[in-house]
Design a protein around this motif. Structure first.
Motif, PDB file in Angstrom:
ATOM      1  N   ALA A  32      45.698  32.345  25.883  1.00 53.45           N
ATOM      2  CA  ALA A  32      44.330  32.581  25.421  1.00 53.45           C
ATOM      3  C   ALA A  32      43.354  32.595  26.593  1.00 53.45           C
ATOM      4  O   ALA A  32      42.455  33.440  26.671  1.00 53.45           O
ATOM      5  CB  ALA A  32      43.933  31.505  24.413  1.00 53.45           C
ATOM      6  N   LYS A  33      43.550  31.675  27.518  1.00 52.23           N
ATOM      7  CA  LYS A  33      42.663  31.623  28.679  1.00 52.23           C
ATOM      8  C   LYS A  33      42.878  32.836  29.576  1.00 52.23           C
ATOM      9  O   LYS A  33      41.926  33.388  30.133  1.00 52.23           O
ATOM     10  CB  LYS A  33      42.927  30.342  29.472  1.00 52.23           C
ATOM     11  CG  LYS A  33      41.883  30.052  30.528  1.00 52.23           C
ATOM     12  CD  LYS A  33      42.006  28.645  31.083  1.00 52.23           C
ATOM     13  CE  LYS A  33      40.885  28.332  32.064  1.00 52.23           C
ATOM     14  NZ  LYS A  33      40.960  26.946  32.585  1.00 52.23           N
ATOM     15  N   LEU A  34      44.130  33.283  29.698  1.00 53.02           N
ATOM     16  CA  LEU A  34      44.421  34.464  30.509  1.00 53.02           C
ATOM     17  C   LEU A  34      43.753  35.700  29.918  1.00 53.02           C
ATOM     18  O   LEU A  34      43.241  36.553  30.652  1.00 53.02           O
ATOM     19  CB  LEU A  34      45.939  34.661  30.597  1.00 53.02           C
ATOM     20  CG  LEU A  34      46.415  35.822  31.481  1.00 53.02           C
ATOM     21  CD1 LEU A  34      45.986  35.614  32.926  1.00 53.02           C
ATOM     22  CD2 LEU A  34      47.936  35.963  31.396  1.00 53.02           C
ATOM     23  N   GLU A  35      43.744  35.802  28.605  1.00 53.01           N
ATOM     24  CA  GLU A  35      43.083  36.943  27.962  1.00 53.01           C
ATOM     25  C   GLU A  35      41.585  36.941  28.228  1.00 53.01           C
ATOM     26  O   GLU A  35      40.977  37.998  28.384  1.00 53.01           O
ATOM     27  CB  GLU A  35      43.349  36.907  26.453  1.00 53.01           C
ATOM     28  CG  GLU A  35      44.774  37.272  26.075  1.00 53.01           C
ATOM     29  CD  GLU A  35      44.981  37.242  24.570  1.00 53.01           C
ATOM     30  OE1 GLU A  35      43.981  37.019  23.847  1.00 53.01           O
ATOM     31  OE2 GLU A  35      46.122  37.437  24.128  1.00 53.01           O
ATOM     32  N   ARG A  36      40.998  35.750  28.305  1.00 52.36           N
ATOM     33  CA  ARG A  36      39.550  35.659  28.543  1.00 52.36           C
ATOM     34  C   ARG A  36      39.187  36.022  29.980  1.00 52.36           C
ATOM     35  O   ARG A  36      38.218  36.734  30.219  1.00 52.36           O
ATOM     36  CB  ARG A  36      39.052  34.255  28.223  1.00 52.36           C
ATOM     37  CG  ARG A  36      39.079  33.896  26.756  1.00 52.36           C
ATOM     38  CD  ARG A  36      38.225  32.676  26.458  1.00 52.36           C
ATOM     39  NE  ARG A  36      38.686  31.497  27.177  1.00 52.36           N
ATOM     40  CZ  ARG A  36      39.577  30.641  26.705  1.00 52.36           C
ATOM     41  NH1 ARG A  36      40.116  30.841  25.518  1.00 52.36           N
ATOM     42  NH2 ARG A  36      39.921  29.570  27.409  1.00 52.36           N
ATOM     43  N   VAL A  37      39.958  35.507  30.942  1.00 48.97           N
ATOM     44  CA  VAL A  37      39.602  35.728  32.349  1.00 48.97           C
ATOM     45  C   VAL A  37      40.212  36.998  32.900  1.00 48.97           C
ATOM     46  O   VAL A  37      39.746  37.545  33.900  1.00 48.97           O
ATOM     47  CB  VAL A  37      40.025  34.528  33.216  1.00 48.97           C
ATOM     48  CG1 VAL A  37      39.383  33.258  32.719  1.00 48.97           C
ATOM     49  CG2 VAL A  37      41.545  34.365  33.269  1.00 48.97           C
ATOM     50  N   GLY A  38      41.281  37.482  32.272  1.00 53.77           N
ATOM     51  CA  GLY A  38      41.942  38.672  32.755  1.00 53.77           C
ATOM     52  C   GLY A  38      42.881  38.373  33.897  1.00 53.77           C
ATOM     53  O   GLY A  38      42.669  37.443  34.667  1.00 53.77           O
ATOM     54  N   PRO A  39      43.965  39.150  34.033  1.00 57.08           N
ATOM     55  CA  PRO A  39      44.917  38.927  35.119  1.00 57.08           C
ATOM     56  C   PRO A  39      44.329  39.291  36.464  1.00 57.08           C
ATOM     57  O   PRO A  39      43.461  40.158  36.560  1.00 57.08           O
ATOM     58  CB  PRO A  39      46.087  39.853  34.761  1.00 57.08           C
ATOM     59  CG  PRO A  39      45.459  40.937  33.939  1.00 57.08           C
ATOM     60  CD  PRO A  39      44.343  40.278  33.172  1.00 57.08           C
ATOM     61  N   LYS A  40      44.790  38.631  37.508  1.00 49.76           N
ATOM     62  CA  LYS A  40      44.332  38.921  38.857  1.00 49.76           C
ATOM     63  C   LYS A  40      45.185  40.022  39.478  1.00 49.76           C
ATOM     64  O   LYS A  40      46.307  40.276  39.068  1.00 49.76           O
ATOM     65  CB  LYS A  40      44.421  37.661  39.727  1.00 49.76           C
ATOM     66  CG  LYS A  40      43.569  36.504  39.224  1.00 49.76           C
ATOM     67  CD  LYS A  40      43.785  35.284  40.077  1.00 49.76           C
ATOM     68  CE  LYS A  40      43.007  34.097  39.563  1.00 49.76           C
ATOM     69  NZ  LYS A  40      43.252  32.875  40.372  1.00 49.76           N
ATOM     70  N   ALA A  41      44.642  40.632  40.515  1.00 46.35           N
ATOM     71  CA  ALA A  41      45.405  41.649  41.229  1.00 46.35           C
ATOM     72  C   ALA A  41      46.484  40.988  42.068  1.00 46.35           C
ATOM     73  O   ALA A  41      46.344  39.854  42.503  1.00 46.35           O
ATOM     74  CB  ALA A  41      44.471  42.462  42.126  1.00 46.35           C
ATOM     75  N   ARG A  42      47.549  41.696  42.311  1.00 49.04           N
ATOM     76  CA  ARG A  42      48.628  41.165  43.124  1.00 49.04           C
ATOM     77  C   ARG A  42      48.184  41.006  44.572  1.00 49.04           C
ATOM     78  O   ARG A  42      47.348  41.763  45.063  1.00 49.04           O
ATOM     79  CB  ARG A  42      49.858  42.088  43.062  1.00 49.04           C
ATOM     80  CG  ARG A  42      50.516  42.120  41.694  1.00 49.04           C
ATOM     81  CD  ARG A  42      51.793  42.949  41.739  1.00 49.04           C
ATOM     82  NE  ARG A  42      52.411  43.024  40.427  1.00 49.04           N
ATOM     83  CZ  ARG A  42      53.253  42.139  39.947  1.00 49.04           C
ATOM     84  NH1 ARG A  42      53.585  41.094  40.685  1.00 49.04           N
ATOM     85  NH2 ARG A  42      53.779  42.265  38.755  1.00 49.04           N
TER      86      ARG A  42
END
Length: 273
Positions: A32-42
């Protein structure tokens, strides 16, 4: 069946059920937290070193570095990396603040248990330096050496050597250092770990873990291999022994999926030769 044995089995079943529920709850919150902040770039510079080559005997795994004693199987190396990285990243994600460092460490240990690791020793305390100047890598090794002291026989000295060689080799891998510091850096400080592993004749893995969390107002952007004034930092240390056999591994697929969803480079292998 003996009543005492039956009770022990039932207790462990309850523990496993509770551990599984705890893992699922943490995973749901992390997603849920990942969906809010969005994934980071590699981290692009990571591509210059071997990635996910399990035949090498040292690796960065998120905010930690691990050394493997010669003879460990590729399968057991993957188990160590996937479970540790997930427990480390998830506990950071769920307990990011300075005031939550004890809760974070407890979360890390509970997640390790929920994935099948048995913890034989674990403590989180303040670290007091005996010198005015220090480096965080030396502090981490000191913590690992202290944790290893609880093992019997030749395993203690062997794992100390593994940890020492791993950190020494890390100095020669600037991209690996960059990746570790990328995951370890936090507001006004950092948290990272050093681990050493061995595998016995029955393929059971023993892992000694030393972690540290430091807070500083000095503003140093580097974490490893730089000198600090001990008056400028507040350090807490974690020490633990874990063991696992592949037959006891749980929740591996969920760990791998979550780490993949991060879309970050998590692992980078190198050789402590």
């Amino acid at each position: 069946m003996n009543i005492q044995i039956k009770g022990f089995i039932e207790m462990n079943r309850v523990n496993e059920v509770e551990a599984s529920a705890y893992f699922d709850q943490c995973l749901e919150q992390c997603r849920a937290k990942l969906e809010r902040v969005g994934p980071k770039a590699r981290v692009r510079s990571a591509a210059t070193l071997p990635i996910d080559r399990d035949e090498l005997n040292a690796a960065v795994m998120g905010g930690a570095v691990v050394g493997f004693l010669e003879g460990m199987t590729r399968r057991n190396k993957r188990i160590v990396k996937n479970t540790y990285a997930y427990a480390d990243i998830a506990s950071r994600f769920l307990y990011p603040g300075k005031a939550a460092k004890v809760a974070r460490y407890e979360c890390f240990k509970k997640l390790m248990f929920s994935m099948g690791w048995t913890e034989y020793y674990g403590a989180f305390t303040e670290y007091k330096s005996s010198t005015a100047k220090l480096t965080m890598d030396n502090i981490a090794l000191d913590i690992v050496h202290s944790a290893v002291g609880g093992l019997a026989g030749s395993a203690a000295s062997t794992l100390k050597v593994v940890a020492d060689k791993t950190v020494e080799a890390l100095k020669k891998q600037p991209d690996a250092v960059k990746l570790l510091e990328h995951h370890a850096a936090e507001a006004n400080g950092a948290g990272f770990g050093v681990s050493a592993c061995k595998q016995d004749d029955d393929a059971e893995v023993t892992m000694v873990v030393g972690t540290l969390r430091y807070d500083s107002s000095a503003g140093n952007t580097k974490i490893l291999f730089v000198e600090w004034d001990s008056a400028d930092v507040e350090i807490h240390q974690g020490k633990a022994h874990f063991s696992i056999h592949e037959d006891d591994l749980r929740k591996e697929a969920e760990c791998i999926q979550y780490l993949d969803d991060l879309r970050e480079v998590i692992f980078m292998e190198f050789s402590p030769v």
